[in-house]
Structures are given as C-alpha cells and as structure tokens.
Write a protein that holds these residues in place. Structure first.
Motif, PDB file in Angstrom:
ATOM      1  N   UNK A   5       0.820  -1.119   0.044  1.00 19.29           N
ATOM      2  CA  UNK A   5      -0.127   0.094  -0.025  1.00 19.29           C
ATOM      3  C   UNK A   5       0.765   0.938  -0.091  1.00 19.29           C
ATOM      4  N   UNK A   6       0.224   2.362  -0.519  1.00 19.89           N
ATOM      5  CA  UNK A   6       1.106   3.548  -0.550  1.00 19.89           C
ATOM      6  C   UNK A   6       0.229   4.663   0.397  1.00 19.89           C
ATOM      7  N   UNK A  26       9.849  10.169  -6.604  1.00 18.96           N
ATOM      8  CA  UNK A  26      11.008  11.020  -6.413  1.00 18.96           C
ATOM      9  C   UNK A  26      11.317  11.558  -4.946  1.00 18.96           C
ATOM     10  N   UNK A  27       9.906  11.547  -4.037  1.00 14.25           N
ATOM     11  CA  UNK A  27       9.978  12.025  -2.593  1.00 14.25           C
ATOM     12  C   UNK A  27      10.680  10.971  -1.704  1.00 14.25           C
ATOM     13  N   UNK A  28      11.179   9.908  -1.964  1.00 16.47           N
ATOM     14  CA  UNK A  28      11.868   8.904  -1.243  1.00 16.47           C
ATOM     15  C   UNK A  28      10.983   8.508  -0.064  1.00 16.47           C
ATOM     16  N   UNK A  29       9.939   7.699  -0.414  1.00 19.09           N
ATOM     17  CA  UNK A  29       9.134   6.952   0.652  1.00 19.09           C
ATOM     18  C   UNK A  29       9.732   6.119   1.638  1.00 19.09           C
ATOM     19  N   UNK A  30       9.475   5.819   2.760  1.00 21.10           N
ATOM     20  CA  UNK A  30       9.905   5.062   3.672  1.00 21.10           C
ATOM     21  C   UNK A  30       9.048   3.870   3.832  1.00 21.10           C
ATOM     22  N   UNK A  31       9.680   2.764   3.638  1.00 25.00           N
ATOM     23  CA  UNK A  31       9.216   1.248   3.696  1.00 25.00           C
ATOM     24  C   UNK A  31       8.972   1.022   5.000  1.00 25.00           C
ATOM     25  N   UNK A  32       7.789   0.382   5.356  1.00 22.14           N
ATOM     26  CA  UNK A  32       7.125   0.300   6.642  1.00 22.14           C
ATOM     27  C   UNK A  32       6.625  -1.015   6.595  1.00 22.14           C
ATOM     28  N   UNK A  33       7.183  -2.225   7.327  1.00 21.58           N
ATOM     29  CA  UNK A  33       6.288  -3.507   7.297  1.00 21.58           C
ATOM     30  C   UNK A  33       5.104  -3.312   8.574  1.00 21.58           C
ATOM     31  N   UNK A  34       3.980  -3.800   7.914  1.00 17.46           N
ATOM     32  CA  UNK A  34       2.778  -4.083   8.861  1.00 17.46           C
ATOM     33  C   UNK A  34       2.395  -5.366   8.903  1.00 17.46           C
ATOM     34  N   UNK A  35       2.371  -6.070  10.036  1.00 19.00           N
ATOM     35  CA  UNK A  35       1.923  -7.348  10.513  1.00 19.00           C
ATOM     36  C   UNK A  35       0.672  -7.334  10.726  1.00 19.00           C
ATOM     37  N   UNK A  43       3.171  -4.064   3.104  1.00 20.10           N
ATOM     38  CA  UNK A  43       4.413  -3.193   3.163  1.00 20.10           C
ATOM     39  C   UNK A  43       3.801  -1.839   2.727  1.00 20.10           C
ATOM     40  N   UNK A  44       3.965  -0.815   3.701  1.00 20.55           N
ATOM     41  CA  UNK A  44       3.415   0.431   3.444  1.00 20.55           C
ATOM     42  C   UNK A  44       4.519   1.343   2.786  1.00 20.55           C
ATOM     43  N   UNK A  45       4.448   2.027   1.973  1.00 26.30           N
ATOM     44  CA  UNK A  45       5.111   3.134   1.452  1.00 26.30           C
ATOM     45  C   UNK A  45       4.792   4.307   1.820  1.00 26.30           C
ATOM     46  N   UNK A  46       5.394   5.055   2.872  1.00 25.50           N
ATOM     47  CA  UNK A  46       4.835   6.394   3.287  1.00 25.50           C
ATOM     48  C   UNK A  46       5.509   7.458   2.689  1.00 25.50           C
ATOM     49  N   UNK A  47       4.819   8.247   2.054  1.00 22.87           N
ATOM     50  CA  UNK A  47       5.425   9.194   0.950  1.00 22.87           C
ATOM     51  C   UNK A  47       5.460  10.771   1.890  1.00 22.87           C
ATOM     52  N   UNK A  48       6.526  11.292   2.012  1.00 23.78           N
ATOM     53  CA  UNK A  48       6.288  12.481   2.779  1.00 23.78           C
ATOM     54  C   UNK A  48       6.125  13.554   1.605  1.00 23.78           C
ATOM     55  N   UNK A  49       5.447  14.954   2.152  1.00 20.92           N
ATOM     56  CA  UNK A  49       4.966  15.692   1.509  1.00 20.92           C
ATOM     57  C   UNK A  49       6.333  16.472   0.811  1.00 20.92           C
ATOM     58  N   UNK A  50       6.096  17.166  -0.211  1.00 17.59           N
ATOM     59  CA  UNK A  50       7.186  18.088  -0.565  1.00 17.59           C
ATOM     60  C   UNK A  50       6.893  19.406  -0.454  1.00 17.59           C
ATOM     61  N   UNK A  51       5.928  19.667   0.066  1.00 18.85           N
ATOM     62  CA  UNK A  51       5.476  21.240   0.491  1.00 18.85           C
ATOM     63  C   UNK A  51       5.702  21.666   2.052  1.00 18.85           C
ATOM     64  N   UNK A  52       6.305  20.429   2.531  1.00 25.20           N
ATOM     65  CA  UNK A  52       6.905  20.960   4.067  1.00 25.20           C
ATOM     66  C   UNK A  52       5.841  20.740   5.061  1.00 25.20           C
ATOM     67  N   UNK A  53       4.661  20.313   4.931  1.00 26.02           N
ATOM     68  CA  UNK A  53       3.605  20.265   5.923  1.00 26.02           C
ATOM     69  C   UNK A  53       3.986  19.419   7.232  1.00 26.02           C
TER      70      UNK A  53
END
Length: 59
Positions: A5-6, A26-35, A43-53
């Motif tokens: 999931x993203x 391009x934002x470089x998401x973090x990969x997080x395993x969810x049991x 596997x969750x790919x957590x995308x950070x915002x590029x607007x700095x929120x």
C-alpha cells in the motif's frame, strides 16, 4: 502472501508515484512492514510531502 500500500499526502506539490511496488517515487518514501497476523505482512510506502507540511505540524 504480501500486500503493498502507498500512503501519500493529499494536495501536494507533485503527483506521487504509487504505481510501482517499490519506493521509487521522487519523494523517497519510507518502507514500513505491517504485520496483519496469521503470517501476513503488508508493506506500506509512506510518502513525505514536498510542500513541508510535516515541519509545520511539529510547531
């Protein structure tokens, strides 16, 4: 069995790439395993915002 999931910010400066089953956006998401139990992992790919929120939420 696995699932991917993203998690993306809404209304960001770019459209995040959620088509791939990896963290190639391009934002470089973090990969997080969810049991999920019963031997299932998502596997969750957590995308950070590029607007700095995220920085503004910490204030």
């Amino acid at each position: 069995m696995t699932a991917t999931v993203h998690v993306t910010p809404l209304g960001d400066l770019i459209d995040h790439d959620t088509d791939a089953d990896d963290n190639s956006c391009i934002c470089g998401p973090t990969t997080v395993p969810i049991e999920l139990g019963h031997g299932l992992i998502a596997w969750a790919y957590v995308h950070p915002s590029l607007d700095g929120r995220e920085r503004a939420e910490g204030d």
